[in-house]
Write an enzyme that holds these catalytic residues in place. Sequence first.
Site, short mmCIF file in Angstrom:
data_model
loop_
_atom_site.label_atom_id
_atom_site.label_comp_id
_atom_site.label_asym_id
_atom_site.label_seq_id
_atom_site.Cartn_x
_atom_site.Cartn_y
_atom_site.Cartn_z
N SER A 135 -3.04 -5.64 -2.01
CA SER A 135 -2.47 -4.48 -2.67
C SER A 135 -2.76 -4.57 -4.17
O SER A 135 -2.37 -5.53 -4.82
CB SER A 135 -0.95 -4.48 -2.42
N LYS A 161 -5.52 -1.84 -0.58
CA LYS A 161 -4.50 -0.82 -0.89
C LYS A 161 -4.50 -0.57 -2.38
O LYS A 161 -4.48 -1.49 -3.17
CB LYS A 161 -3.14 -1.32 -0.42
N LYS A 163 -2.67 1.49 -5.54
CA LYS A 163 -1.49 2.22 -5.98
C LYS A 163 -1.95 3.49 -6.70
O LYS A 163 -2.91 3.46 -7.49
CB LYS A 163 -0.67 1.37 -6.95
N ASP A 188 -0.86 3.86 -1.97
CA ASP A 188 0.61 3.77 -1.98
C ASP A 188 1.11 4.44 -3.25
O ASP A 188 0.73 4.05 -4.36
CB ASP A 188 1.03 2.29 -1.95
N GLU A 213 0.82 5.74 1.81
CA GLU A 213 2.13 5.10 1.91
C GLU A 213 3.12 5.75 0.95
O GLU A 213 2.80 5.95 -0.23
CB GLU A 213 1.95 3.60 1.59
N ASP A 238 7.60 3.32 3.62
CA ASP A 238 8.04 2.00 3.16
C ASP A 238 9.51 2.15 2.72
O ASP A 238 10.43 1.95 3.53
CB ASP A 238 7.12 1.56 2.00
N LYS A 262 9.37 -4.48 5.81
CA LYS A 262 9.61 -5.65 4.97
C LYS A 262 10.96 -6.20 5.42
O LYS A 262 11.97 -5.49 5.29
CB LYS A 262 9.68 -5.25 3.50
N GLY A 290 4.80 -6.42 1.62
CA GLY A 290 5.11 -7.57 0.76
C GLY A 290 5.77 -7.12 -0.52
O GLY A 290 5.73 -5.93 -0.87
O1 OSB Z 1 5.43 -0.67 -2.42
O2 OSB Z 1 4.59 -2.16 -1.18
C1 OSB Z 1 5.14 -1.85 -2.24
C2 OSB Z 1 5.22 -4.87 -4.58
C3 OSB Z 1 6.44 -4.70 -5.19
C4 OSB Z 1 7.20 -3.59 -4.86
C5 OSB Z 1 6.73 -2.66 -3.93
C6 OSB Z 1 5.51 -2.84 -3.31
C7 OSB Z 1 4.72 -3.94 -3.67
C8 OSB Z 1 3.38 -4.20 -3.13
C9 OSB Z 1 2.91 -5.63 -3.14
O3 OSB Z 1 2.63 -3.32 -2.80
C10 OSB Z 1 2.39 -6.10 -1.84
C11 OSB Z 1 2.23 -7.60 -1.79
O4 OSB Z 1 3.24 -8.35 -1.95
O5 OSB Z 1 1.11 -8.04 -1.60
MG MG Z 2 4.93 0.39 -0.67
#
Ligand code: OSB
Ligand code: MG
Length: 369
Positions: A135, A161, A163, A188, A213, A238, A262, A290
């Site tokens: 990510s 992924k 953002k 995401d 996402e 999520d 999660k 994560g």
């Molecule tokens: O939206 O998935 C999320 C990290 C912190 C808060 C929200 C998110 C995330 C990540 C990190 O996308 C994913 C990872 O730990 O590899």
């Molecule tokens: Mg997310």
Amino acid sequence: MEIEEVVLRIVETKLEREFVTSFGREHLRRAVILEISGEGLTGYGECVAGSGPWYSYETLQTVWHIITDYIAPMVLKKRMQSPDGFLEQVGSIRGHNMAKAAFEMTLWDLHAKRRGISLSEALGGEKDRIESGVSLGIQQDFDSLIGLIEGYLHEGYTRIKIKIEPGRDVETVAAVRDRFPEVPIMVDANGAYTLEQSHIFRTLDRYDLMMVEQPLGYDDLSHHAQLQRDIETPICLDESIPSLHRAYDAVALGSCRIVNIKPGRVGGHIKAKSIAGYLHRNGIRLWVGGMLETGIGRAHNVALASLREFTLPNDISASDRYYEEDVVDPPFTLEKDGAIMVPTEVGLGVEVSLDRLDEITVKRETLKP
Ligand code: OSB
Ligand code: MG
């Protein structure tokens, strides 16, 4: 078994790379780490709450408060056969899933160690390896994003992924898709859009994304259902799925085709398993998300992802993608095929380095009955 001691800490450690999302930027990761001991064994767990109430209303401080003032007093002194009874014991606490999850997951490690089996086996996991995605936070410019993706693909990650946020979406995705025509890519938004911006997601339909996402607000299941009817790309939820009841609602409304689970968000492993079972039976595809965890939280996520319901690549990357030095030994590494091996030793299956943990601890408290 009798719970004899609970140790809470706040640890602080520098991320390898600043992580920018639509709700904020993070360079130092702070987390509550829990140790629960009884009968000569110690379980470890990590709380996913952040420093501020951005991803969720919970924070390090609310978690500290809820665990020390409510959860620990309800549970210390009680005999505990397995983690099953825990949620009922703390059932009078409304919400605060992240605090409950940290405690419940720590009990699972302790429980697995007591049985002499791995956490994966204790949870009913069947896989010996899990698929690993990566990510990426929002980057300053296209070139750094493309360069970063090249590096991760070279390391072996099989799904990327990205953002997104309003103003950094279609052009970014177009540039990435142009450079990597075949790579499985998803985006995401962390809830940064509203239904009035549906046209952006209709445009994103052109780029063959695996999923988008959490495009809309965290509490907005009905608009997600409208958007899903309007676009081809599967929506993955999520933030919108903190509980089994929200999962029922999402299925009833048609709010998504995929969910990222999660365990820290939904209240722990038992809740994660029941939500996964329900969604899987209803045709929703699943993966484990994560929260930039240290190796302790990652080991929990890996164990959960070893259940057969999780069929898509997970946001579980190797330790070195997050931190220069992890708190577990061995650290998690990527196999050549982009997978992470599920540890087979007892409990988390990796050794927690107490020296490393002490080095990064900024606050600590011991609770006894
Ligand atoms: O939206 O998935 C999320 C990290 C912190 C808060 C929200 C998110 C995330 C990540 C990190 O996308 C994913 C990872 O730990 O590899
Ligand atoms: Mg997310």
